[in-house]
Design a protein around this motif. Sequence first.
Motif, PDB file in Angstrom:
ATOM      1  N   ALA A  66       0.725  -1.121  -0.251  1.00 42.57           N
ATOM      2  CA  ALA A  66      -0.106   0.147   0.140  1.00 42.57           C
ATOM      3  C   ALA A  66       0.913   1.466  -0.151  1.00 42.57           C
ATOM      4  CB  ALA A  66      -0.486  -0.048   1.495  1.00 42.57           C
ATOM      5  N   HIS A  67       1.893   1.218   0.776  1.00 49.02           N
ATOM      6  CA  HIS A  67       2.926   2.371   0.744  1.00 49.02           C
ATOM      7  C   HIS A  67       3.558   2.451  -0.649  1.00 49.02           C
ATOM      8  CE1 HIS A  67       4.045   3.420   5.109  1.00 49.02           C
ATOM      9  NE2 HIS A  67       2.308   2.855   5.519  1.00 49.02           N
ATOM     10  N   ILE A  68       4.174   1.691  -0.912  1.00 47.21           N
ATOM     11  CA  ILE A  68       4.457   1.661  -2.610  1.00 47.21           C
ATOM     12  C   ILE A  68       3.947   1.746  -3.599  1.00 47.21           C
ATOM     13  CG2 ILE A  68       5.782   0.943  -5.013  1.00 47.21           C
ATOM     14  CD1 ILE A  68       6.526  -1.132  -2.525  1.00 47.21           C
ATOM     15  N   ILE A  69       2.282   1.616  -3.265  1.00 51.25           N
ATOM     16  CA  ILE A  69       1.342   2.302  -4.739  1.00 51.25           C
ATOM     17  C   ILE A  69       1.205   4.233  -4.477  1.00 51.25           C
ATOM     18  CG2 ILE A  69      -1.162   2.173  -5.002  1.00 51.25           C
ATOM     19  CD1 ILE A  69      -0.616  -1.561  -4.742  1.00 51.25           C
ATOM     20  N   PHE A  70       0.705   3.831  -2.940  1.00 50.93           N
ATOM     21  CA  PHE A  70       0.472   5.298  -2.811  1.00 50.93           C
ATOM     22  C   PHE A  70       1.641   6.730  -3.413  1.00 50.93           C
ATOM     23  CE2 PHE A  70       1.508   9.337  -0.084  1.00 50.93           C
ATOM     24  CZ  PHE A  70       0.206   9.735   0.017  1.00 50.93           C
ATOM     25  N   ALA A  71       3.103   5.668  -2.901  1.00 50.77           N
ATOM     26  CA  ALA A  71       3.963   6.646  -3.412  1.00 50.77           C
ATOM     27  C   ALA A  71       4.068   6.761  -5.031  1.00 50.77           C
ATOM     28  CB  ALA A  71       5.725   6.515  -3.268  1.00 50.77           C
ATOM     29  N   ARG A  72       4.091   5.852  -5.736  1.00 47.43           N
ATOM     30  CA  ARG A  72       3.989   5.835  -7.411  1.00 47.43           C
ATOM     31  C   ARG A  72       3.071   6.584  -7.445  1.00 47.43           C
ATOM     32  NH1 ARG A  72       4.990  -0.404  -7.933  1.00 47.43           N
ATOM     33  NH2 ARG A  72       7.530  -0.011  -8.110  1.00 47.43           N
ATOM     34  N   LYS A  73       1.540   6.575  -7.470  1.00 43.14           N
ATOM     35  CA  LYS A  73       0.460   7.317  -7.421  1.00 43.14           C
ATOM     36  C   LYS A  73       0.311   8.818  -6.872  1.00 43.14           C
ATOM     37  CE  LYS A  73      -4.253   7.981  -6.324  1.00 43.14           C
ATOM     38  NZ  LYS A  73      -5.242   7.564  -4.916  1.00 43.14           N
ATOM     39  N   HIS A  74       1.628   9.400  -6.399  1.00 47.16           N
ATOM     40  CA  HIS A  74       1.853  10.921  -5.873  1.00 47.16           C
ATOM     41  C   HIS A  74       2.868  11.336  -6.417  1.00 47.16           C
ATOM     42  CE1 HIS A  74      -2.057  11.111  -4.546  1.00 47.16           C
ATOM     43  NE2 HIS A  74      -1.696   9.907  -3.292  1.00 47.16           N
ATOM     44  N   LEU A  75       4.091  10.195  -7.562  1.00 48.09           N
ATOM     45  CA  LEU A  75       5.161  10.472  -7.325  1.00 48.09           C
ATOM     46  C   LEU A  75       5.727  12.344  -8.408  1.00 48.09           C
ATOM     47  CD1 LEU A  75       7.967   9.212  -7.152  1.00 48.09           C
ATOM     48  CD2 LEU A  75       7.864   8.599  -9.871  1.00 48.09           C
ATOM     49  N   ASP A  76       4.155  12.472  -9.479  1.00 46.39           N
ATOM     50  CA  ASP A  76       3.971  13.575  -9.479  1.00 46.39           C
ATOM     51  C   ASP A  76       3.708  14.066  -9.162  1.00 46.39           C
ATOM     52  OD1 ASP A  76       5.964  12.478 -11.944  1.00 46.39           O
ATOM     53  OD2 ASP A  76       3.942  11.365 -12.733  1.00 46.39           O
ATOM     54  N   ASP A  77       2.739  13.892  -8.728  1.00 45.36           N
ATOM     55  CA  ASP A  77       2.218  15.620  -7.554  1.00 45.36           C
ATOM     56  C   ASP A  77       3.062  16.721  -7.524  1.00 45.36           C
ATOM     57  OD1 ASP A  77       0.201  13.601  -7.778  1.00 45.36           O
ATOM     58  OD2 ASP A  77      -0.209  13.276  -5.837  1.00 45.36           O
ATOM     59  N   PRO A  78       2.417  17.826  -8.070  1.00 50.19           N
ATOM     60  CA  PRO A  78       3.055  19.303  -7.870  1.00 50.19           C
ATOM     61  C   PRO A  78       3.590  19.389  -6.052  1.00 50.19           C
ATOM     62  CG  PRO A  78       0.729  19.736  -8.578  1.00 50.19           C
ATOM     63  CD  PRO A  78       1.111  18.470  -8.289  1.00 50.19           C
ATOM     64  N   GLN A  79       4.799  20.636  -5.528  1.00 52.31           N
ATOM     65  CA  GLN A  79       5.262  20.414  -4.655  1.00 52.31           C
ATOM     66  C   GLN A  79       3.723  20.900  -4.099  1.00 52.31           C
ATOM     67  OE1 GLN A  79       7.618  19.626  -3.505  1.00 52.31           O
ATOM     68  NE2 GLN A  79       7.295  20.594  -1.175  1.00 52.31           N
TER      69      GLN A  79
END
Length: 160
Positions: A96-109
């Motif tokens: 779940a942590h990895i999925i969350f991180a990949r989902k939000h990888l390109d979110d703006p600052q």
Amino acid sequence: SFGTPANHSESHYPQHGTVVNLPRSGRPTKITPRAQHRLIQEFTKDPTTTSKELQASLASVNVSVHDSIRKRLDKNGLHGRVPRQKTLLSKKNIKAHIIFARKHLDDPQGIWENTLWTDETKVELFGRCVSHYIWRKSNSAFQKKNIIQTVKYGDGSVMV
């Protein structure tokens, strides 16, 4: 110069007239290179090994050492440290942590600047947890064998 071993300095032969190792001041070491290698292997295998346990291990091969264990480990880059603590995660939570991180990888600052981050701490009601000590090399604090995993529940503590 030709004919002298590579580990001797250039000025050793002219100064003393020989390339033989000369007597040194101080007491010679009791630990053999083979025992030293075993010592390093033991601590690399299990960083939580205590020096008393290691003394017993070396005594089984007829090597008696006292305080030189710490000195030997230090010379070989292994230093005594308090291990990092990390919460024990199940495989499901790691995924779940990895999925969350990949989902939000390109979110703006800007999104993360408006996020409220919280943390929690555990307060021991009856004393404190037993402290541990490990032997590890520099920059290896987060290797799995150098981390003590913790759980979020137990007796005699409050999570805040």
